[in-house]
Design a protein around this motif. Sequence first.
Motif, PDB file in Angstrom:
ATOM      1  N   TYR A   1       1.174  -1.159   0.033  1.00 55.82           N
ATOM      2  CA  TYR A   1       0.053  -0.032  -0.116  1.00 55.82           C
ATOM      3  C   TYR A   1       1.022   1.099   0.351  1.00 55.82           C
ATOM      4  CZ  TYR A   1      -3.567  -2.829   1.025  1.00 55.82           C
ATOM      5  OH  TYR A   1      -5.283  -4.147   1.467  1.00 55.82           O
TER       6      TYR A   1
ATOM      7  N   GLN B   1       1.784   2.066  -3.557  1.00 53.96           N
ATOM      8  CA  GLN B   1       1.629   2.956  -4.052  1.00 53.96           C
ATOM      9  C   GLN B   1       0.568   4.230  -3.552  1.00 53.96           C
ATOM     10  OE1 GLN B   1      -2.541  -0.311  -4.352  1.00 53.96           O
ATOM     11  NE2 GLN B   1      -1.715  -1.552  -4.084  1.00 53.96           N
ATOM     12  N   TYR B   2       1.222   4.589  -2.676  1.00 59.08           N
ATOM     13  CA  TYR B   2       0.794   5.164  -2.573  1.00 59.08           C
ATOM     14  C   TYR B   2       1.591   6.732  -2.628  1.00 59.08           C
ATOM     15  CZ  TYR B   2      -1.058  10.009   0.525  1.00 59.08           C
ATOM     16  OH  TYR B   2      -0.744  11.319   0.722  1.00 59.08           O
TER      17      TYR B   2
ATOM     18  N   LEU C   1       1.211   7.215  -6.309  1.00 64.02           N
ATOM     19  CA  LEU C   1       0.199   8.531  -6.389  1.00 64.02           C
ATOM     20  C   LEU C   1       0.340   9.645  -6.224  1.00 64.02           C
ATOM     21  CD1 LEU C   1      -2.998   8.044  -7.511  1.00 64.02           C
ATOM     22  CD2 LEU C   1      -3.196   7.286  -5.224  1.00 64.02           C
TER      23      LEU C   1
ATOM     24  N   GLY D   1      -8.326  10.830  -7.881  1.00 61.93           N
ATOM     25  CA  GLY D   1      -6.828   9.789  -7.541  1.00 61.93           C
ATOM     26  C   GLY D   1      -6.895  10.507  -6.207  1.00 61.93           C
TER      27      GLY D   1
ATOM     28  N   ASP E   1      -9.453  10.205  -4.292  1.00 64.78           N
ATOM     29  CA  ASP E   1     -10.452   9.458  -3.357  1.00 64.78           C
ATOM     30  C   ASP E   1      -9.278   7.966  -2.939  1.00 64.78           C
ATOM     31  OD1 ASP E   1     -12.732  10.854  -4.972  1.00 64.78           O
ATOM     32  OD2 ASP E   1     -12.424  10.703  -3.306  1.00 64.78           O
ATOM     33  N   GLU E   2      -8.632   7.724  -4.260  1.00 65.03           N
ATOM     34  CA  GLU E   2      -8.173   6.480  -3.975  1.00 65.03           C
ATOM     35  C   GLU E   2      -7.171   6.643  -3.699  1.00 65.03           C
ATOM     36  OE1 GLU E   2      -5.230   3.511  -7.228  1.00 65.03           O
ATOM     37  OE2 GLU E   2      -6.217   5.523  -8.169  1.00 65.03           O
TER      38      GLU E   2
ATOM     39  N   SER F   1      -8.371   5.995   0.376  1.00 63.11           N
ATOM     40  CA  SER F   1      -9.293   4.822   0.593  1.00 63.11           C
ATOM     41  C   SER F   1      -7.481   3.807   0.709  1.00 63.11           C
ATOM     42  CB  SER F   1      -9.363   3.958  -0.530  1.00 63.11           C
ATOM     43  OG  SER F   1      -9.210   1.989  -1.202  1.00 63.11           O
ATOM     44  N   LEU F   2      -6.290   3.797   0.354  1.00 62.02           N
ATOM     45  CA  LEU F   2      -4.862   2.963   0.388  1.00 62.02           C
ATOM     46  C   LEU F   2      -4.424   3.815   1.813  1.00 62.02           C
ATOM     47  CD1 LEU F   2      -2.925   3.682  -2.601  1.00 62.02           C
ATOM     48  CD2 LEU F   2      -3.844   1.614  -1.925  1.00 62.02           C
TER      49      LEU F   2
END
Length: 220
Positions: free
Chosen positions: A8, A11-12, A15, A44, A46-47, A50-51
């Motif tokens: 995670y 990914q963050y 992003l 992005g 919002d994603e 979520s992460l």
Amino acid sequence: MSDVFEGYERQYSELSANLTKKCTTAGGLHGEQKKQKLSEIKAGIDEAESLIRKMDLEARSLQPNVKAVLLAKLREYKSDLNNLKSEVKRLVSGNLNASARDELLESGMADTLTASADQRSRLMMTTERLDKTSDRVKDSRRTMLETEELGVSILQDLHSQRQSLLHAHNTIHGVDDNISKSKKVLTSMSRRMSRNKWIIGAVIAVLVIAIALILYFKLK
């Protein structure tokens, strides 16, 4: 360190860097292009939220020592996300003129880049401390396993010694039984010998008396 949390985290980071670039690009756009770019940025964000929620859940499910370190890193990610949200709000408001907005963006980006550099430095230091903590935990676990193996070996030795002692006790008990039987046999033999001595003594006495009587009558 949790592999799930690290996934995670990667990914963050990717992003966040992408959203920062999009914010910079959106500052120079107008009209529909700017709206479309802002829509992408909001999706992005919002994603990213979520992460962060996933990282928070994963961190809280770990051991206390690891959990504290990960939650500290998570606070920095939340701060970074709040900076991105603030940047988007400034882009959406549109109340600033072009020159003021460009100056603000440049200043904001400089501050964001500086903050990001500081955050990365802190994250690297935190990651290094976490790695050291993980190594200490592994060493402690290895020592615990070695101690457990030693304890099992000692218990096995004690069990073997107990079996040997029980066998020796049974052997001694058998010898004691044999000695008791032998003692009984010897006692019985001793009684028989005593009885035989009395019988022989009586026979001898009878013979002596008989001989004496015979001699008496012959001499008389």
